[in-house]
Write an enzyme that holds these catalytic residues in place. Structure first.
Site, PDB file in Angstrom:
ATOM      1  N   SER A 102      -3.367  39.541  37.116  1.00 42.93           N
ATOM      2  CA  SER A 102      -3.435  39.998  35.301  1.00 42.93           C
ATOM      3  C   SER A 102      -1.865  39.006  35.223  1.00 42.93           C
ATOM      4  O   SER A 102      -1.160  38.818  34.371  1.00 42.93           O
ATOM      5  CB  SER A 102      -3.050  41.818  35.027  1.00 42.93           C
ATOM      6  OG  SER A 102      -2.522  42.027  36.052  1.00 42.93           O
TER       7      SER A 102
ATOM      8  N   HIS B 175     -10.011  42.298  33.834  1.00 39.85           N
ATOM      9  CA  HIS B 175      -9.791  41.396  32.954  1.00 39.85           C
ATOM     10  C   HIS B 175     -10.812  39.756  33.247  1.00 39.85           C
ATOM     11  O   HIS B 175     -10.870  38.837  33.553  1.00 39.85           O
ATOM     12  CB  HIS B 175      -8.384  40.475  33.400  1.00 39.85           C
ATOM     13  CG  HIS B 175      -7.088  41.404  33.471  1.00 39.85           C
ATOM     14  ND1 HIS B 175      -6.633  41.018  31.621  1.00 39.85           N
ATOM     15  CD2 HIS B 175      -6.059  41.875  33.593  1.00 39.85           C
ATOM     16  CE1 HIS B 175      -5.851  41.673  31.904  1.00 39.85           C
ATOM     17  NE2 HIS B 175      -5.417  42.181  33.127  1.00 39.85           N
TER      18      HIS B 175
ATOM     19  N   LYS C   9     -10.564  45.471  27.063  1.00 40.41           N
ATOM     20  CA  LYS C   9      -9.579  44.037  26.873  1.00 40.41           C
ATOM     21  C   LYS C   9     -10.896  43.485  26.211  1.00 40.41           C
ATOM     22  O   LYS C   9     -11.120  43.812  24.814  1.00 40.41           O
ATOM     23  CB  LYS C   9      -9.533  44.089  27.992  1.00 40.41           C
ATOM     24  CG  LYS C   9      -8.506  44.590  28.466  1.00 40.41           C
ATOM     25  CD  LYS C   9      -7.984  44.537  30.063  1.00 40.41           C
ATOM     26  CE  LYS C   9      -6.234  45.457  30.226  1.00 40.41           C
ATOM     27  NZ  LYS C   9      -5.756  45.772  31.183  1.00 40.41           N
TER      28      LYS C   9
END
Ligand SMILES: *Cc1c(COP(=O)(O)O)cnc(C)c1O
Length: 415
Positions: A205, A233, A265
């Site tokens: 990240s 992610h 996300k």
């Protein structure tokens, strides 16, 4: 209640200059200590501050009453304010109301949750997926359910904080290997006692780089270890279908691989899930404390996530657009002196600028120009490695990117 040493350990209480505070064995934290701690942080310019958003998530946002072009969200596909998700959530509310009312294993597990779990499992081609209320809780749940005292979790040094906490809470031994260093990982696997688990982010990240997955899979198999990959992610972003780091690497996960995905996300909603083979997922259902002892997320949120999954799966143009923005950004930044892009092919595009003060001044100048780009400083990153952390989203267009590049040019040209 935690007091003294244990409380300080759990909160990471340290004075801003890195000295350990001398509380004396077993002392409770006093008001005086906290006053000093807050003052020291403030003096070092390290106080964290909330900003208040007054508009939906998106490229342009109203924050603290000002209009900003934002390059800091994890809404990678631009779905957080998609009308189809909003409609699905409204219909979910009409059908199921607002609150789940209890934990999944009491009577809070709704049709929406079950359908979302089934759809996630079939999208990823695994036996099962289990929903959690947040990614943080999914990580605590998966490590805590499978590992305990006497076991060893071998974890990348740059893993997300929730993975570190997960190991500590589980009681297993935490053995941290140098970032993506396979030799270090292998040596630690050899020395490990009890059950072994390799724990890693799929996309890191803070640096935006991708785990060397084929090698990790090989090591996990050789040492008969669990491999848990946090795809926070990666899902929605990596791979032609957005199915994350395994798809991107052309690998099919085996029986001892578990993947954690977050829905807050790229999916644009909230919550998280663990996906994998039937047996470990059955263990999670019985043992994961962050599953058992918490209220299920509202069923309407699961309805929004189902709508998001259909878009993640079907609208590959969003990933194409994101990839175009990433390469245009890297090409643009290459021509700016004083900014060092990191070797990242993901929407996380950190720019190393060196000293913490410089990163802060640059972030302030960008802020004054109406751009939101966070400065990341030690201890989050190594000393001298302070950076501006740019994240791109399919919600951005080429004009947004040009605006960012010209503001970056401006803020680096001032000495
Ligand atoms: C954001 C994040 C989490 C936590 O997910 P939440 O759903 O926000 O709690 C876990 N792991 C990684 C790598 C993350 O980036």
């Amino acid at each position: 209640m935690l007091t003294g040493r244990r409380m300080r350990a759990s909160l990471g209480v340290r004075p801003a200059d890195g000295r350990r505070m001398d509380y004396g064995e077993g002392d409770a934290i006093t008001k005086h200590d906290w006053t000093q701690w807050l003052d020291e942080r403030a003096a070092a310019g390290l106080t964290r501050r909330l900003r208040v958003a007054g508009s939906p998530q998106g490229a342009r946002m109203r924050i603290d009453g000002r209009e900003y072009l934002a390059f800091c969200s994890n809404d990678y596909l631009g779905l957080a304010n998609d009308p189809r998700l909003a409609m699905a959530m409204r219909e979910g509310i009409d059908r199921y109301g607002v609150g789940a009312g209890s934990a999944h294993l009491i009577n809070g597990h709704f049709e929406s949750h079950q359908r979302l779990e089934d759809e996630l499992a079939s999208w990823l081609d695994v036996d099962a997926a289990r929903l959690f209320s947040t990614g943080y809780m999914a990580n605590l749940g998966v490590v805590g359910a499978l590992m305990g005292r006497g076991d060893t979790v071998i974890a990348d040094r740059l893993n997300h904080a929730s993975l570190i906490d997960a190991v500590q809470l589980s009681g297993a031994r935490l053995s941290r290997y140098r970032h993506n260093d396979l030799a270090d990982l292998e040596a630690r696997l050899e020395r490990a006692r009890g059950e072994r688990m390799i724990l890693t982010d799929g996309v890191f990240s803070m640096d935006g780089d991708i785990v060397p997955l084929a090698e990790l899979v090989e090591l996990a198999e050789r040492f008969d270890a669990w491999l848990v990959v946090d795809e926070a992610h990666a899902f929605g972003v990596l791979g032609d279908q957005g199915r994350g780091s395994f798809e991107a690497a052309g690998l099919v996960p085996g029986e001892r691989v578990l993947r954690v995905g977050t829905l807050g996300k790229a999916f644009g909603t909230a919550g998280a899930f663990v996906a994998g083979a039937a047996e470990p997922l059955a263990v999670l259902l019985q043992r994961a404390r962050t599953y058992l002892f918490t209220t299920a997320q509202p069923p309407a949120v699961a309805e929004a996530s189902r709508a998001a999954l259909a878009i993640v799966r079907d609208e590959g143009f969003r990933r194409d657009r994101l990839a175009d923005l990433v390469s245009a950004f890297r090409a643009g930044v290459a021509g700016i002196e004083g900014l060092e892009p990191m070797p990242s092919s993901t929407p996380i595009q950190p720019l190393t600028v060196g000293e913490a003060d410089r990163a802060l001044v640059m972030a302030e100048r960008l802020d004054a120009a109406g751009l939101l780009v966070p400065a990341i400083r030690p201890p989050t990153v190594p000393v001298g490695g302070s950076r501006l952390r740019v994240t791109l989203s399919a919600a951005h267009d080429r004009d947004d990117l040009e605006e960012l590049l010209s503001a970056l040019r401006e803020c680096t040209s001032i000495p």
